[in-house]
Scaffold this active site. Structure first.
Site, PDB file in Angstrom:
ATOM      1  N   GLY A  85       0.825  -1.215   0.000  1.00 19.86           N
ATOM      2  CA  GLY A  85       0.000   0.000   0.000  1.00 19.86           C
ATOM      3  C   GLY A  85       0.858   1.263   0.000  1.00 19.86           C
ATOM      4  O   GLY A  85       2.087   1.206  -0.111  1.00 19.86           O
ATOM      5  N   ASP A  92       0.018  -9.007   1.912  1.00 13.06           N
ATOM      6  CA  ASP A  92      -0.948  -8.032   1.396  1.00 13.06           C
ATOM      7  C   ASP A  92      -2.032  -8.839   0.681  1.00 13.06           C
ATOM      8  O   ASP A  92      -1.735  -9.860   0.056  1.00 13.06           O
ATOM      9  CB  ASP A  92      -0.234  -7.086   0.411  1.00 13.06           C
ATOM     10  CG  ASP A  92      -0.957  -5.771   0.212  1.00 13.06           C
ATOM     11  OD1 ASP A  92      -0.378  -4.717   0.492  1.00 13.06           O
ATOM     12  OD2 ASP A  92      -2.137  -5.802  -0.232  1.00 13.06           O
ATOM     13  N   ASN A 103      -9.368  12.049  -0.542  1.00 14.07           N
ATOM     14  CA  ASN A 103      -8.366  12.896   0.107  1.00 14.07           C
ATOM     15  C   ASN A 103      -7.948  14.045  -0.813  1.00 14.07           C
ATOM     16  O   ASN A 103      -8.014  13.953  -2.030  1.00 14.07           O
ATOM     17  CB  ASN A 103      -7.135  12.066   0.510  1.00 14.07           C
ATOM     18  CG  ASN A 103      -7.471  11.079   1.613  1.00 14.07           C
ATOM     19  OD1 ASN A 103      -7.346   9.878   1.426  1.00 14.07           O
ATOM     20  ND2 ASN A 103      -7.918  11.580   2.749  1.00 14.07           N
ATOM     21  N   SER A 144      -6.164  -5.864  -1.991  1.00 11.98           N
ATOM     22  CA  SER A 144      -7.501  -5.279  -2.114  1.00 11.98           C
ATOM     23  C   SER A 144      -7.422  -3.812  -2.525  1.00 11.98           C
ATOM     24  O   SER A 144      -8.346  -3.290  -3.131  1.00 11.98           O
ATOM     25  CB  SER A 144      -8.271  -5.406  -0.792  1.00 11.98           C
ATOM     26  OG  SER A 144      -7.621  -4.669   0.213  1.00 11.98           O
ATOM     27  N   LYS A 187      -9.471   2.903  14.869  1.00 10.57           N
ATOM     28  CA  LYS A 187      -8.138   3.361  15.293  1.00 10.57           C
ATOM     29  C   LYS A 187      -8.101   3.531  16.818  1.00 10.57           C
ATOM     30  O   LYS A 187      -7.134   3.155  17.481  1.00 10.57           O
ATOM     31  CB  LYS A 187      -7.769   4.668  14.584  1.00 10.57           C
ATOM     32  CG  LYS A 187      -7.599   4.505  13.083  1.00 10.57           C
ATOM     33  CD  LYS A 187      -6.498   3.517  12.748  1.00 10.57           C
ATOM     34  CE  LYS A 187      -6.431   3.146  11.288  1.00 10.57           C
ATOM     35  NZ  LYS A 187      -5.516   2.032  10.983  1.00 10.57           N
ATOM     36  N   TYR A 206      -0.670   9.118  12.533  1.00 14.26           N
ATOM     37  CA  TYR A 206      -0.322   9.895  11.339  1.00 14.26           C
ATOM     38  C   TYR A 206      -1.227  11.099  11.224  1.00 14.26           C
ATOM     39  O   TYR A 206      -2.435  11.004  11.393  1.00 14.26           O
ATOM     40  CB  TYR A 206      -0.534   9.091  10.050  1.00 14.26           C
ATOM     41  CG  TYR A 206       0.021   7.695  10.017  1.00 14.26           C
ATOM     42  CD1 TYR A 206       1.162   7.333  10.734  1.00 14.26           C
ATOM     43  CD2 TYR A 206      -0.592   6.721   9.234  1.00 14.26           C
ATOM     44  CE1 TYR A 206       1.649   6.041  10.676  1.00 14.26           C
ATOM     45  CE2 TYR A 206      -0.105   5.431   9.172  1.00 14.26           C
ATOM     46  CZ  TYR A 206       1.022   5.091   9.897  1.00 14.26           C
ATOM     47  OH  TYR A 206       1.489   3.813   9.837  1.00 14.26           O
ATOM     48  N   PHE A 207      -0.638  12.212  10.810  1.00 12.48           N
ATOM     49  CA  PHE A 207      -1.444  13.356  10.397  1.00 12.48           C
ATOM     50  C   PHE A 207      -1.794  13.122   8.916  1.00 12.48           C
ATOM     51  O   PHE A 207      -2.419  12.122   8.623  1.00 12.48           O
ATOM     52  CB  PHE A 207      -0.752  14.674  10.792  1.00 12.48           C
ATOM     53  CG  PHE A 207      -0.997  14.935  12.280  1.00 12.48           C
ATOM     54  CD1 PHE A 207      -0.441  14.106  13.259  1.00 12.48           C
ATOM     55  CD2 PHE A 207      -1.863  15.939  12.694  1.00 12.48           C
ATOM     56  CE1 PHE A 207      -0.734  14.282  14.622  1.00 12.48           C
ATOM     57  CE2 PHE A 207      -2.149  16.131  14.052  1.00 12.48           C
ATOM     58  CZ  PHE A 207      -1.587  15.306  15.009  1.00 12.48           C
ATOM     59  N   SER A 233      -3.980   7.102  13.808  1.00 11.87           N
ATOM     60  CA  SER A 233      -4.301   8.313  13.046  1.00 11.87           C
ATOM     61  C   SER A 233      -4.603   9.471  13.983  1.00 11.87           C
ATOM     62  O   SER A 233      -5.128   9.271  15.090  1.00 11.87           O
ATOM     63  CB  SER A 233      -5.530   8.008  12.181  1.00 11.87           C
ATOM     64  OG  SER A 233      -6.086   9.201  11.685  1.00 11.87           O
ATOM     65  N   TYR A 256     -14.522   3.943  10.882  1.00 12.83           N
ATOM     66  CA  TYR A 256     -13.079   3.925  10.595  1.00 12.83           C
ATOM     67  C   TYR A 256     -12.304   4.542  11.769  1.00 12.83           C
ATOM     68  O   TYR A 256     -11.362   3.949  12.305  1.00 12.83           O
ATOM     69  CB  TYR A 256     -12.764   4.700   9.297  1.00 12.83           C
ATOM     70  CG  TYR A 256     -11.318   5.118   9.213  1.00 12.83           C
ATOM     71  CD1 TYR A 256     -10.338   4.191   8.897  1.00 12.83           C
ATOM     72  CD2 TYR A 256     -10.930   6.428   9.521  1.00 12.83           C
ATOM     73  CE1 TYR A 256      -8.997   4.562   8.881  1.00 12.83           C
ATOM     74  CE2 TYR A 256      -9.599   6.801   9.499  1.00 12.83           C
ATOM     75  CZ  TYR A 256      -8.637   5.873   9.180  1.00 12.83           C
ATOM     76  OH  TYR A 256      -7.312   6.237   9.176  1.00 12.83           O
ATOM     77  N   LYS A 269      -9.427   2.063   4.922  1.00 11.17           N
ATOM     78  CA  LYS A 269      -9.203   3.449   5.368  1.00 11.17           C
ATOM     79  C   LYS A 269     -10.165   4.478   4.795  1.00 11.17           C
ATOM     80  O   LYS A 269      -9.919   5.681   4.914  1.00 11.17           O
ATOM     81  CB  LYS A 269      -7.758   3.854   5.062  1.00 11.17           C
ATOM     82  CG  LYS A 269      -7.422   3.811   3.579  1.00 11.17           C
ATOM     83  CD  LYS A 269      -6.053   4.391   3.304  1.00 11.17           C
ATOM     84  CE  LYS A 269      -5.777   4.430   1.814  1.00 11.17           C
ATOM     85  NZ  LYS A 269      -4.483   4.948   1.451  1.00 11.17           N
TER      86      LYS A 269
HETATM   87  C1  UD1 Z   1      -9.568  12.245   6.219  1.00 11.51           C
HETATM   88  C2  UD1 Z   1     -10.580  11.577   7.113  1.00 11.51           C
HETATM   89  C3  UD1 Z   1      -9.867  11.068   8.337  1.00 11.51           C
HETATM   90  C4  UD1 Z   1      -8.788  10.087   7.930  1.00 11.51           C
HETATM   91  C5  UD1 Z   1      -7.861  10.719   6.911  1.00 11.51           C
HETATM   92  C6  UD1 Z   1      -6.958   9.623   6.408  1.00 11.51           C
HETATM   93  C7  UD1 Z   1     -12.783  12.624   6.772  1.00 11.51           C
HETATM   94  C8  UD1 Z   1     -13.787  13.555   7.348  1.00 11.51           C
HETATM   95  N1  UD1 Z   1     -11.623  12.504   7.486  1.00 11.51           N
HETATM   96  O1  UD1 Z   1      -8.906  13.267   6.929  1.00 11.51           O
HETATM   97  O2  UD1 Z   1     -10.766  10.434   9.213  1.00 11.51           O
HETATM   98  O3  UD1 Z   1      -8.030   9.717   9.046  1.00 11.51           O
HETATM   99  O4  UD1 Z   1      -8.606  11.281   5.828  1.00 11.51           O
HETATM  100  O5  UD1 Z   1      -6.657   9.697   5.100  1.00 11.51           O
HETATM  101  O6  UD1 Z   1     -12.980  12.029   5.740  1.00 11.51           O
HETATM  102  N2  UD1 Z   1     -10.758  18.703   1.062  1.00 11.51           N
HETATM  103  C9  UD1 Z   1     -11.376  19.519   0.121  1.00 11.51           C
HETATM  104  N3  UD1 Z   1     -11.794  18.962  -1.054  1.00 11.51           N
HETATM  105  C10 UD1 Z   1     -11.625  17.632  -1.332  1.00 11.51           C
HETATM  106  C11 UD1 Z   1     -10.987  16.809  -0.368  1.00 11.51           C
HETATM  107  C12 UD1 Z   1     -10.583  17.376   0.825  1.00 11.51           C
HETATM  108  O7  UD1 Z   1     -11.544  20.716   0.344  1.00 11.51           O
HETATM  109  O8  UD1 Z   1     -12.041  17.183  -2.417  1.00 11.51           O
HETATM  110  C13 UD1 Z   1     -10.296  19.304   2.337  1.00 11.51           C
HETATM  111  C14 UD1 Z   1     -10.971  18.712   3.554  1.00 11.51           C
HETATM  112  O9  UD1 Z   1     -12.130  19.426   3.875  1.00 11.51           O
HETATM  113  C15 UD1 Z   1      -9.862  18.894   4.594  1.00 11.51           C
HETATM  114  C16 UD1 Z   1      -8.567  18.777   3.789  1.00 11.51           C
HETATM  115  O10 UD1 Z   1      -8.933  19.024   2.439  1.00 11.51           O
HETATM  116  O11 UD1 Z   1      -9.912  20.172   5.129  1.00 11.51           O
HETATM  117  C17 UD1 Z   1      -7.915  17.426   3.897  1.00 11.51           C
HETATM  118  O12 UD1 Z   1      -8.865  16.429   3.594  1.00 11.51           O
HETATM  119  P1  UD1 Z   1      -8.489  14.877   3.520  1.00 11.51           P
HETATM  120  O13 UD1 Z   1      -7.344  14.681   2.612  1.00 11.51           O
HETATM  121  O14 UD1 Z   1      -9.742  14.130   3.228  1.00 11.51           O
HETATM  122  O15 UD1 Z   1      -7.953  14.534   4.979  1.00 11.51           O
HETATM  123  P2  UD1 Z   1      -8.679  14.710   6.408  1.00 11.51           P
HETATM  124  O16 UD1 Z   1      -9.977  15.387   6.302  1.00 11.51           O
HETATM  125  O17 UD1 Z   1      -7.682  15.322   7.309  1.00 11.51           O
END
Ligand code: UD1
Length: 346
Positions: free
Chosen positions: A11, A32, A201, A35, A155, A179-180, A126, A151, A86
């Protein structure tokens, strides 16, 4: 050199960690179930580190197979456990899949480790366990808040399972790494993130929009109480995250740990807003990103960035790459994997 089992080693974070382990001379065995990954990742790992790790395709939910694996590989010196599901939305739709994959499997592995005697275990946790923390930056002592999704719950409960098990089994030593927001790809562009379907993400959505695979990025909310109104996260280069796993493993192998269950934040300590991340994309690529402001996404916290002191001081590890470094690697990777593919079909 010790043999290290890396579950989920094909992964995103797993593959980068395998490279760092092999670069440090560890012998790696990967489990692994493919998936959310591909066997081709082994080629990338081999090109970078000059060594092809042993790979077993195995679904860890198959308890008998897990038992057979550990019976066959009696000389494993440590386990780094990435294998888990995840996707937050999917976990809401199918909670039992998440509880089985992320917690059932964890129990099976710990049961096998207890049979072995002394063992070392690293768990992928996380920053989601903190929810909306009351104070920034977030230290490891910040309270764990009620989970927003199954999810997130896996954690939290995963950490509890390990902690309870360690309490009564001194032969087990474990570290949970919170992890952040890991982003980017290996600078060689041999391995990187391969999100399935429409990315949830931010980073892969940005690079896919930049390359024309997605029409437009929706920025989820610009009316948060932050400087520019968009949410703040701590984006950390995946290679830095991978290196932290090696540092944590060495701490356990050298019995430098002070408790047999320890927790560390993995972040840079710097928060970036969504608009700042878009700014980084535009700076690094020289291209404008097509985005619009959209409504807030349910479950998003306003801001989350790490206090990195504990990891810096105790693990002797520090994130080195900047957001722009990580962005550049993510962009190079996106360009590489899309080369020659029919954009519309992906
Ligand atoms: C997300 C998950 C979190 C998980 C982490 C792991 C949610 C609410 N949270 O975190 O539980 O541990 O992924 O990968 O799903 N954003 C946009 N437009 C997009 C995508 C994201 O504006 O199309 C913004 C989001 O609002 C956020 C930031 O980008 O402010 C980061 O988003 P993301 O990458 O999904 O991470 P987390 O929200 O931190």
């Amino acid at each position: 050199m010790k043999k290290i089992l890396v579950t989920g080693g094909l992964g995103f974070i797993g593959s980068h960690t395998v490279v760092e382990l092999q670069n440090e001379g560890f012998e790696v065995v990967i489990i692994d179930n493919l998936s959310n990954s591909s066997e081709n990742v082994l080629d990338g790992i081999e090109v970078i580190s000059g060594k092809r790790p042993v790979f077993e395709k195995l679904d860890l939910r198959e308890k008998q197979k897990v038992q057979a694996f550990f019976a066959e590989h009696s000389n494993i010196g440590g386990v780094i456990h990435f294998a888990a599901s995840k996707a937050v939305g999917e976990s809401v739709e199918n909670p039992l899949l998440y509880y089985e994959n992320n917690l059932g499997v964890l129990v099976y592995i710990l049961q096998e480790l207890l049979k072995k005697g002394d063992s070392n275990f690293i768990f992928s946790s996380s920053c989601t366990v903190y929810g909306q923390a009351d104070q920034m930056p977030i230290t490891e002592d910040a309270p764990v808040k009620p989970a927003e999704s199954p999810y997130g719950n896996t954690k939290q409960v995963g950490e509890e399972i390990i902690k309870d098990t360690c309490k009564v089994n001194p032969q087990l030593a474990a570290i949970a790494l919170r992890y952040f927001n890991p982003i980017g790809a290996h600078p060689s562009v041999e391995i990187g993130e391969l999100p399935l379907g429409v990315p949830q993400n931010l980073l892969p959505f940005i690079t896919q929009t930049g390359i024309g695979l997605r029409e437009q990025l929706s920025v989820f909310g610009d009316d948060y109480p932050t400087e520019d109104g968009t949410c703040i996260r701590d984006y950390i280069h995946v290679v830095d995250v991978a290196k932290a796993h090696v540092a944590a493993l060495k701490r356990l192998l050298n019995t430098e740990n002070t408790e047999n269950f320890e927790v560390f934040n993995l972040g840079t300590g710097k928060g970036s807003s969504v608009l700042e991340v878009i700014g980084s994309f535009e700076r690094v690529t020289g291209e404008k990103l097509n985005y619009r402001i959209a409504p807030r996404r349910e479950g998003d916290v306003i801001q989350a960035y790490a206090d990195t002191k504990k990891a810096n001081d105790v693990l002797g590890w520090k994130a080195k790459s900047t957001l722009d470094d990580a962005m550049k690697s993510a962009w190079d990777w996106e360009n590489k994997i899309r080369k020659g593919t029919e954009k519309a079909s992906v």
